[in-house]
Write a protein that holds these residues in place. Structure first.
Motif, short mmCIF file in Angstrom:
data_model
loop_
_atom_site.label_atom_id
_atom_site.label_comp_id
_atom_site.label_asym_id
_atom_site.label_seq_id
_atom_site.Cartn_x
_atom_site.Cartn_y
_atom_site.Cartn_z
N SER A 72 0.83 -1.21 0.00
CA SER A 72 0.00 0.00 0.00
C SER A 72 0.86 1.25 0.00
O SER A 72 0.54 2.25 -0.65
CB SER A 72 -0.96 0.01 1.20
OG SER A 72 -2.03 -0.87 0.98
N TYR A 75 1.83 1.60 -3.47
CA TYR A 75 0.70 2.03 -4.29
C TYR A 75 0.55 3.55 -4.28
O TYR A 75 0.27 4.17 -5.31
CB TYR A 75 -0.58 1.37 -3.78
CG TYR A 75 -1.83 1.82 -4.50
CD1 TYR A 75 -2.23 1.25 -5.70
CD2 TYR A 75 -2.63 2.85 -3.97
CE1 TYR A 75 -3.38 1.67 -6.36
CE2 TYR A 75 -3.78 3.28 -4.64
CZ TYR A 75 -4.14 2.69 -5.82
OH TYR A 75 -5.27 3.12 -6.48
N GLU A 150 -3.67 1.15 7.87
CA GLU A 150 -3.60 0.17 6.79
C GLU A 150 -3.43 -1.23 7.39
O GLU A 150 -2.74 -1.42 8.38
CB GLU A 150 -2.43 0.51 5.87
CG GLU A 150 -2.52 -0.11 4.48
CD GLU A 150 -1.92 -1.50 4.40
OE1 GLU A 150 -2.27 -2.25 3.47
OE2 GLU A 150 -1.10 -1.84 5.28
N THR A 177 -8.48 2.34 1.70
CA THR A 177 -7.44 1.64 0.96
C THR A 177 -8.00 0.60 -0.01
O THR A 177 -7.55 0.48 -1.15
CB THR A 177 -6.44 0.97 1.91
OG1 THR A 177 -7.14 0.11 2.82
CG2 THR A 177 -5.66 2.01 2.70
N ARG A 181 -7.44 0.68 -3.99
CA ARG A 181 -6.69 -0.39 -4.65
C ARG A 181 -7.59 -1.39 -5.37
O ARG A 181 -7.14 -2.06 -6.31
CB ARG A 181 -5.82 -1.11 -3.63
CG ARG A 181 -4.67 -0.26 -3.10
CD ARG A 181 -3.77 -1.05 -2.18
NE ARG A 181 -3.27 -2.26 -2.82
CZ ARG A 181 -2.42 -3.11 -2.26
NH1 ARG A 181 -1.97 -2.86 -1.04
NH2 ARG A 181 -2.01 -4.19 -2.90
N GLU A 351 -5.48 -10.15 -2.64
CA GLU A 351 -5.88 -8.91 -2.00
C GLU A 351 -7.40 -8.76 -2.08
O GLU A 351 -8.07 -9.50 -2.80
CB GLU A 351 -5.17 -7.71 -2.64
CG GLU A 351 -5.49 -7.47 -4.11
CD GLU A 351 -4.72 -6.28 -4.70
OE1 GLU A 351 -3.52 -6.15 -4.42
OE2 GLU A 351 -5.35 -5.51 -5.45
#
Length: 413
Positions: A72, A75, A150, A177, A181, A351
């Motif tokens: 993350s 990202y 996160e 998040t 994502r 994920e």
């Protein structure tokens, strides 16, 4: 007599890049080169802005996000950093600019990795990094509120942050998040497709090179070497014969014999974006039972692709695939199809969101998933087909892999 699938390849000399001795079929593998377009600094910055927008839209609002090293962090910033007991992380306020936390002695190395200007707050070895973070928030006028954490941030970091900033409420950052994502841009989808293409190329070389007596470990080394020839890092789980009846395999060593199932499950990453592909073939001629099971699994894949539509619940996709398998006599429930249908995929191989019974995520365009039904018959064989798909704006999901499996004799065509 083995089919074309089982023809062994001539071994070629080891490559200077360390990929080792590989069968001749691997000589056609080449780096992706100019096909790969890197994520730009503007894209990373737009992701931060999107997260801030989402924080403001939540009820109640988030006042900030906290990340430690991981996918993350990459990202949102483009920074790759190993996780350790020393906190290197990021705080993103809902208003204002993000800042990084880093050990003072790592500042120079961290600055080399910056994709765009971002403040760095350093801490010395005898200081608390979370107190540094709390002071930085105070300087921004934030002394209380809700901080989203996160999901992979270590408990010790979060616990220390809570102690350093007791007026804040620390909660899950998932609503932000995962929302960021879980929806892939066109660029991200292109990178996943490239990773899938590379995986097909390597797996195709593997199935063209199989020969009697080769071990799971040898095949695994071919796969790693094949990705290395393409300038990529990748690998795969290789299961032979009865070991394939366990979805993640057995510790017992296996060597290939006529009539064995060969299940290969793995992939690589392109600019961090992962593929995950499973192909099952047979070394020689498949039995009637193997052929029947293969056809059932393929029908389950088709049913899942058709069920994976915008507006539907994620659990309904698992339901659709599982119904095909159970109706064909390999039920009920998890008796022979022993795992969920699929998982989200992107910078992590697994994920959010997940395609599992009872899951209630509403599917939205540009969410990406694996579609991997399987049937596993203890003591005999297991068979899994896995491709990646993306939810479309209208109609059924679209494949990110080149195509579904062709047959047990030619799983990649």
């Amino acid at each position: 007599m083995a089919s074309a699938l089982a023809v062994g390849g001539e071994i070629v000399a080891a490559k200077a890049d360390g990929s080792g001795a590989l069968p001749a079929a691997f000589t056609s593998l080449n780096p992706l080169g100019a096909r790969v377009k890197s994520i730009t600094s503007e894209e990373f910055q737009s992701r931060l802005q999107h997260a801030q927008q989402l924080m403001g839209e939540l009820q109640p609002q988030f006042d900030g996000l906290f990340f430690s090293a991981g996918t993350s962090l990459y990202y949102f910033t483009g920074i790759r950093w190993g996780l350790s007991e020393r906190l290197m992380g990021m705080v993103l306020p809902r208003k204002g600019t993000a800042f990084l936390l880093a050990p003072a002695f790592e500042e120079g190395r961290l600055r080399e990795r910056l994709r765009f200007p971002i403040d760095i707050h350093v801490w010395q070895e005898d200081q608390s990094p979370t107190k540094v973070a709390a002071n930085a928030l105070s300087e921004l006028g934030l002394r209380s509120g809700r901080i989203g954490v996160e999901e992979t941030a270590g408990f010790t970091f979060v616990d220390h942050f809570r102690q350093a900033a007791p007026a804040f409420e620390f909660i899950s950052a998932d609503p932000v998040t995962i929302a960021c994502r879980g929806h892939k841009t066109a660029h991200e989808l292109d990178l996943i497709r490239l990773a899938c293409d590379a995986t097909f190329d390597v797996f195709r070389a593997v199935f063209a090179s199989l020969k009697a007596g080769v071990s799971q470990q040898e095949i695994g080394s071919w796969i790693e070497g094949g990705f290395s020839r393409m300038g990529l890092r990748g690998g795969a789980l290789v299961l032979i014969g009865a070991s394939a009846a366990l979805p993640h395999g057995s510790a017992k060593p296996q060597t290939l014999r006529e009539g064995d199932v060969v299940l290969i499950d793995g992939g690589c990453a392109v600019e961090g974006y992962e593929s995950d592909v499973t192909r099952t073939g047979v070394f020689g001629k498949p039995s009637v039972k193997m052929q029947s099971v293969y056809e059932i699994v393929r029908k389950a894949q088709d049913a899942a692709l058709d069920a994976a539509r915008a507006g539907k619940l994620s659990g309904s996709v698992d339901d659709a695939a599982r119904a095909v398998i159970a109706t064909a006599g390999y039920g009920p429930d998890y008796k022979f199809f022993t795992h969920r249908l699929g998982h989200g995929i992107g910078l992590d191989g697994h994920e959010h969101p997940y395609l599992v019974r009872g899951s209630k995520t509403v599917l939205e365009p540009n969410m990406t998933f694996s579609n991997e039904p399987g049937i596993y018959i203890p003591g005999e064989f297991g068979l899994r087909c896995e491709d990646l798909m993306v939810i479309a704006a209208d109609g059924p999901a679209q494949l990110l892999t080149q195509r579904f499996p062709v047959s047990l004799e030619k799983p990649l065509g």
